[in-house]
Design a protein around this motif. Structure first.
Motif, PDB file in Angstrom:
ATOM      1  N   LEU A  47       1.036  -1.059  -0.123  1.00 33.83           N
ATOM      2  CA  LEU A  47      -0.153   0.337  -0.224  1.00 33.83           C
ATOM      3  C   LEU A  47       1.107   0.783   0.221  1.00 33.83           C
ATOM      4  O   LEU A  47       2.258   0.883   0.978  1.00 33.83           O
ATOM      5  CB  LEU A  47      -0.916  -0.524   1.170  1.00 33.83           C
ATOM      6  N   HIS A  48       0.175   2.399  -0.958  1.00 37.23           N
ATOM      7  CA  HIS A  48       0.596   3.962  -0.429  1.00 37.23           C
ATOM      8  C   HIS A  48      -0.041   4.556   0.136  1.00 37.23           C
ATOM      9  O   HIS A  48      -1.558   3.956  -0.272  1.00 37.23           O
ATOM     10  CB  HIS A  48       1.795   4.000  -1.618  1.00 37.23           C
ATOM     11  N   PHE A  49       0.272   5.400   0.353  1.00 36.16           N
ATOM     12  CA  PHE A  49      -0.276   6.740   0.381  1.00 36.16           C
ATOM     13  C   PHE A  49      -0.565   8.267  -0.739  1.00 36.16           C
ATOM     14  O   PHE A  49       0.932   8.537  -0.317  1.00 36.16           O
ATOM     15  CB  PHE A  49      -0.396   7.483   1.921  1.00 36.16           C
ATOM     16  N   ASP A  50      -1.283   7.754  -1.095  1.00 36.02           N
ATOM     17  CA  ASP A  50      -1.128   9.174  -2.188  1.00 36.02           C
ATOM     18  C   ASP A  50      -2.037  10.809  -1.690  1.00 36.02           C
ATOM     19  O   ASP A  50      -1.637  11.281  -3.298  1.00 36.02           O
ATOM     20  CB  ASP A  50      -2.317   8.425  -3.510  1.00 36.02           C
ATOM     21  N   GLY A  51      -2.001  11.130  -1.377  1.00 37.95           N
ATOM     22  CA  GLY A  51      -1.999  11.825  -0.847  1.00 37.95           C
ATOM     23  C   GLY A  51      -3.331  12.432   0.192  1.00 37.95           C
ATOM     24  O   GLY A  51      -3.589  13.083   1.119  1.00 37.95           O
TER      25      GLY A  51
END
Length: 230
Positions: A125-129
């Protein structure tokens, strides 16, 4: 998300190989005795990560919602975000691994999805803002990467620093040439990626042929992907 310029490879990638090895080597599988049974009672598990790279630490929570589903959640700058992912309720829930797959200071999360006798499969997972979302591969499909394999396969990942800053993310997916041999050798692929805006781009795919497990081309170390300070 603009994926223009993503490199397509003619050979199988480490990710594709990892998925196919589950079918090739039945010993890797870990069947649930009753996959439709309700998940056992489980408390949430937590870790901490700097998801947006601002130097402030967020608490990341994982919680089983059923035997086959988990929710990963965090609050970033006062805004709550969560995402549901497949889970393996037959084993204790693990907190996501905190990583930085490209060395940009923003954490990615490696999340366990299924656990076998010798092999564990993960997504990222990544945090896209604004939201937590899955890291995608060259085909814009959610990343799946494996670790372990026992004697039948050699599966794993690591990160390697780049000159001038940043990291590459590398996966290894190789299977034993002959599990009955006195000296085991493995064949498969080592694939090197860069990550930008939650999308992986293949930079290089190296073919592995009849190599002993001690050969550096088969080497992996998940700890090299840890976010600094995590």
């Amino acid at each position: 998300m603009n994926h223009t310029g993503i490199i397509r490879t003619a050979t199988i990638t480490g990710i594709a190989a990892a998925l196919s090895l589950a079918a090739i080597a039945p010993a890797l599988a870990h069947p649930l005795s009753n996959p439709l049974a309700a998940a056992p009672a489980s408390d949430p598990v937590t870790t901490v990560a700097d998801l947006d790279g601002d130097g402030e630490i967020e608490t990341v929570t994982a919680q089983l919602t059923s035997a086959t589903d988990q929710v990963i959640s965090a609050t970033v700058n006062g805004a709550f975000t969560s995402i549901h992912l497949p889970a393996d309720g037959s084993v204790p829930l693990e907190a996501p691994r905190v990583t930085d797959l490209n060395g940009d200071g923003r954490a990615e999360l490696i999340v366990t999805q299924s656990v076998g006798a010798n092999t564990t499969f993960f997504t990222a997972l990544h945090f896209d803002g604004r939201n937590l979302s899955q890291v995608v591969d060259n085909d814009s499909k959610p990343l799946s990467v494996a670790e372990g394999g026992g004697v039948a396969a050699h599966l794993g990942y690591q990160c390697t620093p780049l000159n001038g800053g940043g990291r590459t993310f590398e996966t290894v997916a190789a299977e034993a040439d002959d599990v009955s041999a006195a000296q085991l050798t493995y064949s498969g692929t080592r694939t090197v990626y860069t990550l930008r805006d939650g999308a992986l781009t293949t930079q290089d795919t190296q073919t592995i042929t009849n190599r002993p497990v001690t050969d550096p081309i088969l080497g992996t170390d998940a700890a090299t992907c840890a976010q600094t300070g995590s």
